[in-house]
Motif scaffolding. Sequence first.
Motif: not given
Length: 198
Positions: A11, A15, A52, A123, A148
């Motif tokens: 994650v 991100t 997610a 996701t 997330f």
Amino acid sequence: MDQLLPLFLFVAIATLSPGGATTLATASGAHFGLRRSLHLILGIAAGLASMAGAAALGLAAMLLALPVLQLGMKAAGTLYLLWLAWRVARSGAPDLGRTVAKPTSFLGGVWLILYNPKGWAMTSSAAMSFAALADTPIRLALLLGSVFGLSAIASLFIWCMAGQALARLLQAVWQWRALNVLLAILLVLSMVPMWLPA
């Protein structure tokens, strides 16, 4: 904790990597500062967390299975990002104390994430890869949504602060024009993977 570490790494990389959301957070930080960009950051994080969670509940499989819905999402998202890129490219040097210009809203941040089929695919992959971390779909949804969402806040905060730092470094009007055009181009380029075959 050992079982959660791979999820956290996945994650964090997802991100922190550059894309439309990080580019927009950088541009917003440069033009509006961190405080006025918080709605955007929280909107993107909320959108990603809900995406997610939905992936863990199985909704992403339905979205990915319907090509017509995917095409509509891509088209609407592309138009929205093109409009945002146009706004960024046309903006001049920021005036962080100005109240006339408005940063992207919370709902704009949510929309930026939810339209993106690649985000659903990411996701969904996380939901399938880390399904063993929870004993029910609801617990998996809560786990993935939390990880997330919090990771998105942290990474977008970093990108926004980088944009705010740029605002202090650039002095000349031409420098701002060059940065704005560069950020707009990066925003447009972030759409390319969305249109490539999976």
